[in-house]
Design a protein around this motif. Structure first.
Motif, PDB file in Angstrom:
ATOM      1  N   ARG A 190       5.061  -9.207  27.611  1.00 53.69           N
ATOM      2  CA  ARG A 190       5.939  -8.039  27.543  1.00 53.69           C
ATOM      3  C   ARG A 190       6.822  -8.161  26.323  1.00 53.69           C
ATOM      4  O   ARG A 190       7.631  -9.095  26.206  1.00 53.69           O
ATOM      5  CB  ARG A 190       6.811  -7.926  28.790  1.00 53.69           C
ATOM      6  CG  ARG A 190       7.719  -6.691  28.764  1.00 53.69           C
ATOM      7  CD  ARG A 190       8.576  -6.581  30.020  1.00 53.69           C
ATOM      8  NE  ARG A 190       7.778  -6.436  31.217  1.00 53.69           N
ATOM      9  CZ  ARG A 190       7.214  -5.305  31.627  1.00 53.69           C
ATOM     10  NH1 ARG A 190       7.369  -4.200  30.918  1.00 53.69           N
ATOM     11  NH2 ARG A 190       6.522  -5.268  32.736  1.00 53.69           N
ATOM     12  N   LEU A 191       6.655  -7.238  25.381  1.00 55.31           N
ATOM     13  CA  LEU A 191       7.436  -7.231  24.141  1.00 55.31           C
ATOM     14  C   LEU A 191       8.500  -6.152  24.219  1.00 55.31           C
ATOM     15  O   LEU A 191       8.199  -4.992  24.500  1.00 55.31           O
ATOM     16  CB  LEU A 191       6.526  -6.968  22.936  1.00 55.31           C
ATOM     17  CG  LEU A 191       7.228  -6.821  21.594  1.00 55.31           C
ATOM     18  CD1 LEU A 191       7.898  -8.134  21.178  1.00 55.31           C
ATOM     19  CD2 LEU A 191       6.263  -6.344  20.515  1.00 55.31           C
ATOM     20  N   THR A 221      12.853  -9.121  20.749  1.00 54.25           N
ATOM     21  CA  THR A 221      13.075  -9.288  19.323  1.00 54.25           C
ATOM     22  C   THR A 221      13.900  -8.126  18.788  1.00 54.25           C
ATOM     23  O   THR A 221      14.057  -7.103  19.452  1.00 54.25           O
ATOM     24  CB  THR A 221      11.736  -9.386  18.572  1.00 54.25           C
ATOM     25  OG1 THR A 221      11.977  -9.786  17.211  1.00 54.25           O
ATOM     26  CG2 THR A 221      11.016  -8.037  18.553  1.00 54.25           C
ATOM     27  N   GLU A 222      14.412  -8.309  17.603  1.00 50.82           N
ATOM     28  CA  GLU A 222      15.187  -7.248  16.961  1.00 50.82           C
ATOM     29  C   GLU A 222      14.278  -6.426  16.059  1.00 50.82           C
ATOM     30  O   GLU A 222      13.343  -6.957  15.447  1.00 50.82           O
ATOM     31  CB  GLU A 222      16.327  -7.853  16.153  1.00 50.82           C
ATOM     32  CG  GLU A 222      17.380  -8.540  17.004  1.00 50.82           C
ATOM     33  CD  GLU A 222      18.482  -9.140  16.145  1.00 50.82           C
ATOM     34  OE1 GLU A 222      19.507  -9.545  16.729  1.00 50.82           O
ATOM     35  OE2 GLU A 222      18.328  -9.214  14.911  1.00 50.82           O
ATOM     36  N   LYS A 223      14.593  -5.179  15.963  1.00 52.29           N
ATOM     37  CA  LYS A 223      13.849  -4.280  15.082  1.00 52.29           C
ATOM     38  C   LYS A 223      13.773  -4.878  13.682  1.00 52.29           C
ATOM     39  O   LYS A 223      14.764  -5.376  13.142  1.00 52.29           O
ATOM     40  CB  LYS A 223      14.549  -2.924  15.053  1.00 52.29           C
ATOM     41  CG  LYS A 223      13.917  -1.893  14.144  1.00 52.29           C
ATOM     42  CD  LYS A 223      14.721  -0.594  14.172  1.00 52.29           C
ATOM     43  CE  LYS A 223      14.197   0.374  13.144  1.00 52.29           C
ATOM     44  NZ  LYS A 223      14.976   1.646  13.143  1.00 52.29           N
ATOM     45  N   GLY A 224      12.564  -4.854  13.112  1.00 56.84           N
ATOM     46  CA  GLY A 224      12.379  -5.354  11.763  1.00 56.84           C
ATOM     47  C   GLY A 224      11.847  -6.778  11.690  1.00 56.84           C
ATOM     48  O   GLY A 224      11.364  -7.213  10.630  1.00 56.84           O
ATOM     49  N   LEU A 276      -2.123 -12.151  17.814  1.00 53.33           N
ATOM     50  CA  LEU A 276      -1.827 -10.776  17.408  1.00 53.33           C
ATOM     51  C   LEU A 276      -0.457 -10.794  16.760  1.00 53.33           C
ATOM     52  O   LEU A 276       0.515 -11.263  17.368  1.00 53.33           O
ATOM     53  CB  LEU A 276      -1.825  -9.845  18.623  1.00 53.33           C
ATOM     54  CG  LEU A 276      -1.434  -8.386  18.378  1.00 53.33           C
ATOM     55  CD1 LEU A 276      -2.501  -7.666  17.563  1.00 53.33           C
ATOM     56  CD2 LEU A 276      -1.211  -7.659  19.706  1.00 53.33           C
ATOM     57  N   THR A 277      -0.393 -10.329  15.532  1.00 50.59           N
ATOM     58  CA  THR A 277       0.862 -10.321  14.793  1.00 50.59           C
ATOM     59  C   THR A 277       1.326  -8.893  14.553  1.00 50.59           C
ATOM     60  O   THR A 277       0.532  -8.042  14.149  1.00 50.59           O
ATOM     61  CB  THR A 277       0.696 -11.041  13.438  1.00 50.59           C
ATOM     62  OG1 THR A 277       0.258 -12.380  13.659  1.00 50.59           O
ATOM     63  CG2 THR A 277       2.016 -11.052  12.671  1.00 50.59           C
ATOM     64  N   ASP A 287       9.271  -9.978  12.676  1.00 50.32           N
ATOM     65  CA  ASP A 287       7.842 -10.167  12.946  1.00 50.32           C
ATOM     66  C   ASP A 287       7.674 -10.943  14.253  1.00 50.32           C
ATOM     67  O   ASP A 287       8.499 -11.807  14.576  1.00 50.32           O
ATOM     68  CB  ASP A 287       7.184 -10.965  11.829  1.00 50.32           C
ATOM     69  CG  ASP A 287       7.222 -10.250  10.481  1.00 50.32           C
ATOM     70  OD1 ASP A 287       6.865 -10.884   9.480  1.00 50.32           O
ATOM     71  OD2 ASP A 287       7.630  -9.065  10.447  1.00 50.32           O
ATOM     72  N   VAL A 288       6.603 -10.640  14.994  1.00 44.52           N
ATOM     73  CA  VAL A 288       6.317 -11.390  16.218  1.00 44.52           C
ATOM     74  C   VAL A 288       4.844 -11.790  16.227  1.00 44.52           C
ATOM     75  O   VAL A 288       3.990 -11.109  15.626  1.00 44.52           O
ATOM     76  CB  VAL A 288       6.631 -10.589  17.507  1.00 44.52           C
ATOM     77  CG1 VAL A 288       8.115 -10.304  17.619  1.00 44.52           C
ATOM     78  CG2 VAL A 288       5.819  -9.311  17.584  1.00 44.52           C
ATOM     79  N   GLU A 289       4.583 -12.889  16.913  1.00 44.70           N
ATOM     80  CA  GLU A 289       3.220 -13.387  17.046  1.00 44.70           C
ATOM     81  C   GLU A 289       2.936 -13.643  18.515  1.00 44.70           C
ATOM     82  O   GLU A 289       3.668 -14.361  19.192  1.00 44.70           O
ATOM     83  CB  GLU A 289       3.073 -14.673  16.233  1.00 44.70           C
ATOM     84  CG  GLU A 289       1.646 -15.103  16.003  1.00 44.70           C
ATOM     85  CD  GLU A 289       1.558 -16.259  15.017  1.00 44.70           C
ATOM     86  OE1 GLU A 289       1.537 -16.002  13.799  1.00 44.70           O
ATOM     87  OE2 GLU A 289       1.532 -17.412  15.479  1.00 44.70           O
TER      88      GLU A 289
END
Lengths: 113, 114
Positions: A109-110, A13-16, A77-78, A18-20
């Motif tokens: 892995r994020l 993902t890009e900085k800024g 988990l958000t 949100d991820v779930e």
């Protein structure tokens, strides 16, 4: 399968943004845990759910992190407004009501660019 | 607060030989459990062995055994007849009672040489 499952396996993902992240515990396991593992490090506790009791959130590193679980089922988990330091493997584990052994999922892995 | 310390970052052993991984811990509780977990490159955490603090007898699981020294707060893992499949990171962990968070050490990378 009968083990703990997590999805996605990998997330970039890009900085800024949100991820779930999702965790499916073993059926019948009332306890569910989230841990974070930074590269080459041990696991850090994030949050713990036990049945319908209030969760133990003492390990959450900032208010950008939150987690939910409905009953004894799936947990999410958000992470809001992701930062590069959030890059890590996020592991979920579950355990039986009276057991000390925690069974782990394969992790997500994020990577935050 | 509880802490787990693994001071050796990595070790290497010849196949079929024996190796011991060290772990020390600190806790003020009397009722606790100790674990060794294995994490191969696949990332999957696998329980190797567990020890209840109230049990004096050291736990054994096939080729894996522990040396639990409660007074010294030491919990080492001995792997006998090392196999190539034992190559992994090994984590020592501590929890208080059932259904409580695990506190992990930083882990040790074990390499088994053919």
């Amino acid at each position: 399968g009968a083990g703990v499952s997590q999805s996605p396996s990998n997330k970039v993902t890009e900085k800024g943004k949100d991820v779930e992240l999702r965790c499916d515990p073993i059926s019948g396991h009332t306890a569910l845990y989230w841990y974070r593992q930074r590269l080459g490090q041990g696991l850090e506790f994030l949050i713990y759910f036990q049945g319908n009791s209030a969760p133990d959130k003492s390990g959450l590193p900032s208010d950008r992190f939150s987690a939910e679980r409905t009953g004894e089922s799936v947990s999410t988990l958000t992470i809001q407004r992701t930062q590069q330091e959030d890059s890590a493997v996020y592991l979920c584990a579950s355990s039986r009501p009276a057991g000390g052994e925690q069974f782990f999922g394969p992790g997500t892995r994020l990577t935050v660019l | 607060a509880q802490t787990v310390t693994q001071s050796q970052p990595e070790m290497s052993v010849q196949e079929a030989e024996t190796v011991t991984l060290s772990c020390t811990y600190d806790t003020s509780e009397n009722n606790y459990y100790l674990f060794w977990y294995k994490q191969p490159p696949s990332r999957q955490m696998i329980l190797v062995i567990r020890q209840e603090a109230y049990k004096q007898q050291n736990a054994t699981e096939n080729r894996f055994s522990v040396n639990f020294q409660k007074a010294a707060k030491s919990f080492s893992l001995k792997i006998s007849d090392s196999q190539l499949g034992d190559t992994a990171m090994y984590f020592c962990a501590l929890t208080h009672g059932a259904n409580s968070k695990l506190t992990f050490g930083k882990g040790i990378t074990l390499s088994v040489r053919p």
